[in-house]
Design a protein around this motif. Structure first.
Motif, PDB file in Angstrom:
ATOM      1  N   THR A   8       0.857  -1.185   0.000  1.00 27.39           N
ATOM      2  CA  THR A   8       0.000   0.000   0.000  1.00 27.39           C
ATOM      3  C   THR A   8       0.889   1.229   0.000  1.00 27.39           C
ATOM      4  O   THR A   8       2.112   1.125   0.035  1.00 27.39           O
ATOM      5  CB  THR A   8      -0.904   0.027   1.239  1.00 27.39           C
ATOM      6  OG1 THR A   8      -0.090   0.059   2.414  1.00 27.39           O
ATOM      7  CG2 THR A   8      -1.815  -1.192   1.285  1.00 27.39           C
ATOM      8  N   ASP A  59     -12.619   7.108  -1.908  1.00 32.35           N
ATOM      9  CA  ASP A  59     -12.589   5.738  -1.393  1.00 32.35           C
ATOM     10  C   ASP A  59     -11.875   5.637  -0.054  1.00 32.35           C
ATOM     11  O   ASP A  59     -12.292   4.923   0.839  1.00 32.35           O
ATOM     12  CB  ASP A  59     -11.864   4.820  -2.396  1.00 32.35           C
ATOM     13  CG  ASP A  59     -12.577   4.774  -3.725  1.00 32.35           C
ATOM     14  OD1 ASP A  59     -11.949   5.131  -4.739  1.00 32.35           O
ATOM     15  OD2 ASP A  59     -13.747   4.380  -3.746  1.00 32.35           O
ATOM     16  N   ALA A  60     -10.758   6.329   0.041  1.00 34.86           N
ATOM     17  CA  ALA A  60      -9.890   6.169   1.207  1.00 34.86           C
ATOM     18  C   ALA A  60     -10.066   7.322   2.193  1.00 34.86           C
ATOM     19  O   ALA A  60     -10.187   8.479   1.790  1.00 34.86           O
ATOM     20  CB  ALA A  60      -8.428   6.100   0.766  1.00 34.86           C
ATOM     21  N   TYR A 101      -8.728   8.721   6.302  1.00 29.02           N
ATOM     22  CA  TYR A 101      -7.612   8.614   7.242  1.00 29.02           C
ATOM     23  C   TYR A 101      -7.878   9.461   8.482  1.00 29.02           C
ATOM     24  O   TYR A 101      -8.532  10.500   8.398  1.00 29.02           O
ATOM     25  CB  TYR A 101      -6.314   9.145   6.610  1.00 29.02           C
ATOM     26  CG  TYR A 101      -6.024   8.641   5.217  1.00 29.02           C
ATOM     27  CD1 TYR A 101      -6.662   9.197   4.111  1.00 29.02           C
ATOM     28  CD2 TYR A 101      -5.106   7.619   5.006  1.00 29.02           C
ATOM     29  CE1 TYR A 101      -6.402   8.745   2.827  1.00 29.02           C
ATOM     30  CE2 TYR A 101      -4.831   7.162   3.730  1.00 29.02           C
ATOM     31  CZ  TYR A 101      -5.487   7.730   2.637  1.00 29.02           C
ATOM     32  OH  TYR A 101      -5.225   7.281   1.380  1.00 29.02           O
ATOM     33  N   TYR A 161      -6.616   4.047   9.007  1.00 24.29           N
ATOM     34  CA  TYR A 161      -7.048   4.391   7.674  1.00 24.29           C
ATOM     35  C   TYR A 161      -7.970   3.314   7.136  1.00 24.29           C
ATOM     36  O   TYR A 161      -7.986   2.178   7.621  1.00 24.29           O
ATOM     37  CB  TYR A 161      -5.856   4.621   6.727  1.00 24.29           C
ATOM     38  CG  TYR A 161      -4.963   3.427   6.510  1.00 24.29           C
ATOM     39  CD1 TYR A 161      -3.878   3.189   7.353  1.00 24.29           C
ATOM     40  CD2 TYR A 161      -5.172   2.560   5.441  1.00 24.29           C
ATOM     41  CE1 TYR A 161      -3.043   2.115   7.145  1.00 24.29           C
ATOM     42  CE2 TYR A 161      -4.334   1.474   5.225  1.00 24.29           C
ATOM     43  CZ  TYR A 161      -3.263   1.259   6.080  1.00 24.29           C
ATOM     44  OH  TYR A 161      -2.425   0.191   5.873  1.00 24.29           O
ATOM     45  N   SER A 162      -8.741   3.698   6.131  1.00 27.68           N
ATOM     46  CA  SER A 162      -9.708   2.781   5.533  1.00 27.68           C
ATOM     47  C   SER A 162      -9.708   2.987   4.024  1.00 27.68           C
ATOM     48  O   SER A 162      -9.826   4.112   3.545  1.00 27.68           O
ATOM     49  CB  SER A 162     -11.107   3.068   6.089  1.00 27.68           C
ATOM     50  OG  SER A 162     -12.098   2.384   5.349  1.00 27.68           O
ATOM     51  N   GLN A 163      -9.569   1.897   3.293  1.00 27.87           N
ATOM     52  CA  GLN A 163      -9.559   1.980   1.832  1.00 27.87           C
ATOM     53  C   GLN A 163     -10.938   1.746   1.241  1.00 27.87           C
ATOM     54  O   GLN A 163     -11.246   2.243   0.157  1.00 27.87           O
ATOM     55  CB  GLN A 163      -8.599   0.948   1.264  1.00 27.87           C
ATOM     56  CG  GLN A 163      -7.152   1.132   1.710  1.00 27.87           C
ATOM     57  CD  GLN A 163      -6.302  -0.038   1.275  1.00 27.87           C
ATOM     58  OE1 GLN A 163      -5.868  -0.834   2.108  1.00 27.87           O
ATOM     59  NE2 GLN A 163      -6.057  -0.143  -0.007  1.00 27.87           N
ATOM     60  N   ILE A 164     -11.731   0.914   1.916  1.00 28.68           N
ATOM     61  CA  ILE A 164     -13.072   0.601   1.421  1.00 28.68           C
ATOM     62  C   ILE A 164     -14.008   0.425   2.604  1.00 28.68           C
ATOM     63  O   ILE A 164     -13.567   0.259   3.742  1.00 28.68           O
ATOM     64  CB  ILE A 164     -13.076  -0.689   0.563  1.00 28.68           C
ATOM     65  CG1 ILE A 164     -12.531  -1.873   1.370  1.00 28.68           C
ATOM     66  CG2 ILE A 164     -12.308  -0.502  -0.724  1.00 28.68           C
ATOM     67  CD1 ILE A 164     -12.668  -3.189   0.660  1.00 28.68           C
ATOM     68  N   SER A 223      -9.061  12.508   3.235  1.00 26.78           N
ATOM     69  CA  SER A 223      -9.512  11.514   2.265  1.00 26.78           C
ATOM     70  C   SER A 223      -8.796  11.742   0.945  1.00 26.78           C
ATOM     71  O   SER A 223      -8.276  12.841   0.682  1.00 26.78           O
ATOM     72  CB  SER A 223     -11.032  11.581   2.066  1.00 26.78           C
ATOM     73  OG  SER A 223     -11.400  12.774   1.405  1.00 26.78           O
ATOM     74  N   TRP A 243      -6.421   5.070  -3.724  1.00 34.38           N
ATOM     75  CA  TRP A 243      -5.448   4.644  -2.715  1.00 34.38           C
ATOM     76  C   TRP A 243      -4.058   4.444  -3.300  1.00 34.38           C
ATOM     77  O   TRP A 243      -3.069   4.871  -2.729  1.00 34.38           O
ATOM     78  CB  TRP A 243      -5.916   3.353  -2.055  1.00 34.38           C
ATOM     79  CG  TRP A 243      -4.910   2.788  -1.112  1.00 34.38           C
ATOM     80  CD1 TRP A 243      -4.147   1.684  -1.283  1.00 34.38           C
ATOM     81  CD2 TRP A 243      -4.517   3.334   0.141  1.00 34.38           C
ATOM     82  NE1 TRP A 243      -3.330   1.494  -0.197  1.00 34.38           N
ATOM     83  CE2 TRP A 243      -3.530   2.488   0.687  1.00 34.38           C
ATOM     84  CE3 TRP A 243      -4.918   4.464   0.872  1.00 34.38           C
ATOM     85  CZ2 TRP A 243      -2.944   2.727   1.928  1.00 34.38           C
ATOM     86  CZ3 TRP A 243      -4.319   4.699   2.101  1.00 34.38           C
ATOM     87  CH2 TRP A 243      -3.352   3.839   2.623  1.00 34.38           C
ATOM     88  N   ASP A 244      -3.986   3.826  -4.470  1.00 29.55           N
ATOM     89  CA  ASP A 244      -2.662   3.468  -4.943  1.00 29.55           C
ATOM     90  C   ASP A 244      -2.168   4.382  -6.063  1.00 29.55           C
ATOM     91  O   ASP A 244      -1.258   4.056  -6.759  1.00 29.55           O
ATOM     92  CB  ASP A 244      -2.631   2.006  -5.411  1.00 29.55           C
ATOM     93  CG  ASP A 244      -3.614   1.767  -6.545  1.00 29.55           C
ATOM     94  OD1 ASP A 244      -4.390   2.691  -6.837  1.00 29.55           O
ATOM     95  OD2 ASP A 244      -3.614   0.686  -7.117  1.00 29.55           O
TER      96      ASP A 244
END
Lengths: 112, 115
Positions: A97, B30-31, B33, B48-51, B93, B97-98
């Motif tokens: 990540t 999507d993400a 923090y 943190y949360s990606q989904i 946010s 994410w990537d």
């Protein structure tokens, strides 16, 4: 040693001066770079991304030196309103990540 | 206008009390923090949360908990187990994410003080 290091300042400069900040990073896997501005007791706001070829936005110029692992921010013709803390942010991969690493910030005071 | 809303702006907590900080975004990001900022220190990642329905611990997760039941919302609970909770809490946010070229959008922060 911190992964992202900045001189905390403060840098006190007169209006109209040119001022430059550097930020060094230790992880060569770092992939993208940003400068954020944070006013006192406020949230950080994205000032500019830093691209490999260097980039300019009005009075602000950002540069990246991957070989020496530092980024810089140059502010020309400083205004009183430029007084703030400037945060260096580095984004790198971490176990599949991406992780943003924040510097502690450089404080700028522009004086009348 | 799209953005991130944090509430409350100021929060006072008594010793031994749990408190929940709200973070809502309408940016369709999507993400999300949570960061903590202390004087003289850089922002430190809490969670943190990606989904939706998934989140990960950051560097300083002890004493905190989160949930991500909706894409728009990522509340942070500061529990009594957090021994030094007085700080400035920032929610952020971003859209991908990537994708390394996108910065964060931050909320205006919650200043938490233990009394």
């Amino acid at each position: 040693r911190k992964e992202v290091e900045q001189d905390p300042g403060p840098f006190n400069v007169p209006e109209g001066a040119t001022v430059a900040f550097n930020c060094t990073y230790s992880n060569s896997a770092s992939q993208s770079f940003f400068w954020y501005r944070q006013d006192c007791r406020k949230e950080p706001k994205l000032l500019m991304s830093v691209y490999s070829s260097g980039n300019e936005d009005g009075r602000f110029t950002a540069q990246l030196n991957r070989a020496s692992q530092y980024i810089s921010l140059l502010i020309r013709d400083s205004k009183l309103s430029d007084s703030a803390t400037y945060l260096c942010v580095v984004n790198r991969e971490n176990s599949g990540t991406y992780k943003y690493i924040f510097g502690t910030g450089t404080r700028l005071k522009v004086l009348a | 206008d799209g953005g991130i809303t944090q509430s409350p702006k100021y929060l006072f907590r008594k010793e031994g009390q749990n408190v929940t900080l709200s973070c809502e975004q309408n940016l369709n990001h999507d993400a999300m923090y949570w960061y903590r900022q202390d004087p003289g220190q850089g922002l430190r990642l809490i969670y943190y949360s990606q989904i939706v329905n998934d989140f990960q611990k950051g560097d300083i997760a002890e004493g905190y908990s989160v949930s991500r039941e909706k894409k728009e919302s990522f509340p942070l609970t500061v529990t009594s187990a957090q021994k030094n909770p007085t700080a400035f809490y920032l929610c952020a946010s971003n859209t991908v994410w990537d994708e390394s070229n996108y910065g964060y959008t931050f909320g205006s922060g919650t200043r938490l003080t233990v009394v």
